[in-house]
Design an enzyme around this catalytic site. Structure first.
Site, PDB file in Angstrom:
ATOM      1  CG  ASN A  97      -6.024   0.922  11.557  1.00  0.00           C
ATOM      2  OD1 ASN A  97      -5.781  -0.267  11.699  1.00  0.00           O
ATOM      3  ND2 ASN A  97      -5.634   1.836  12.440  1.00  0.00           N
ATOM      4  CB  THR A  98      -9.011   5.233  12.868  1.00  0.00           C
ATOM      5  OG1 THR A  98      -7.653   5.451  12.505  1.00  0.00           O
ATOM      6  CG2 THR A  98      -9.312   5.971  14.159  1.00  0.00           C
ATOM      7  CE  LYS A 129      -3.224   2.767   2.646  1.00  0.00           C
ATOM      8  NZ  LYS A 129      -3.897   2.998   3.944  1.00  0.00           N
ATOM      9  N   GLY A 179      -8.306   8.880   9.523  1.00  0.00           N
ATOM     10  CA  GLY A 179      -8.676   8.880  10.936  1.00  0.00           C
ATOM     11  C   GLY A 179      -9.735   9.892  11.328  1.00  0.00           C
TER      12      GLY A 179
END
Length: 260
Positions: free
Chosen positions: A211-212, A102, A163
């Site tokens: 993710n977050t 990535k 995020g």
């Protein structure tokens, strides 16, 4: 038709799950592992520059990732130049992690927006070196097409700043990218909750990376389950085809044909 019936393919590799998740910010490695399992994800990202290479056994994050079930996707988080990103990808390969990467080349510490020029530069080098490159990019359709032309295996436009949890800020551009490129489109960054994931999938993208939104939830494992279901539901809704939007009501039970 469910997503399990229509796997998407990157660089010739089919995946049943359209949810890709990360490895950072979890309360513990144990919670991370449980989230990986609950999400059904078959690919997880790992920030190479955040790895503690000296850690051994259960102190090492890598020991908590079931590589027999998921594909590693090393990422170049914290890289601000093409040179740093390329060097990080080479390190990941040397560590035996993966030649799938990535690619993140950031341009600003506050917004964490990608530096498009440096991203294109790094992508060009990595593709020539045989890496399977999945680049994090802006929601600009022209940049997405340039990355595809360079040989990237997918394009990953942001939904909102990393995020932030703001959700899909520019659905129109995401649709344009989906129309303009033939490689998989993976919405990356900005998803906050399950409805955001469903909306992304309803736009016709191939997958969502987050993710977050999971790691930072009050109950990460429960959120991982919710995200899995949202991605599946969003895909089904896209394939089913929504009804057109109308300014006025349309009766569910039409009056036409009624006998007085």
């Amino acid at each position: 038709m469910s997503t399990q019936d229509t796997p998407f393919t990157i660089a010739g590799i089919p995946f049943q799950s359209r949810l890709i998740i990360g490895t950072g910010k979890y309360p513990s490695f144990e919670v991370m592992k449980r989230c990986h399992e609950a999400s059904g994800a078959e690919m997880v990202t790992v920030a190479v520059r955040r790895l503690d290479l000296a850690a051994r056994g259960e102190a090492s994050m890598m020991s908590w990732i079931d590589t027999s079930r998921v594909r590693l996707l090393p990422n170049t988080a914290l890289c601000y130049t093409a040179d740093d990103a390329v060097r990080t990808c080479r390190l990941a390969e040397e560590l035996g992690m993966s030649k799938w990467v990535k690619l993140e080349v950031l341009g600003d510490e506050k917004t964490l927006y990608p530096d498009v020029e440096e991203t294109l530069k790094a992508a060009r080098i990595l593709v020539k070196e045989g890496f399977t490159v999945l680049p994090y990019t802006t929601d600009d359709p022209i940049t997405a097409r340039k990355l595809e032309d360079l040989g990237c295996a997918a394009v990953m436009p942001l939904a909102a700043p990393i995020g932030s949890g703001l959700g899909i800020r520019n659905p129109h551009n995401i649709r344009l990218i989906r129309e303009m490129v033939k490689v998989p489109v993976i919405v990356d960054a900005g998803v906050g909750t399950a409805s955001d994931a469903a909306i992304a999938m309803e736009l016709g993208v191939d997958a969502v990376l987050m993710n977050t939104a999971i790691a930072g939830a009050k109950e990460p494992v429960r959120m991982a389950i919710a995200m899995r279901k949202a991605v599946e539901a969003g895909r089904d809704a896209f394939l089913a085809g929504r009804i057109p939007r109308k300014a006025y009501a349309t009766a569910s039970s039409p009056l036409q044909g009624l006998v007085e």
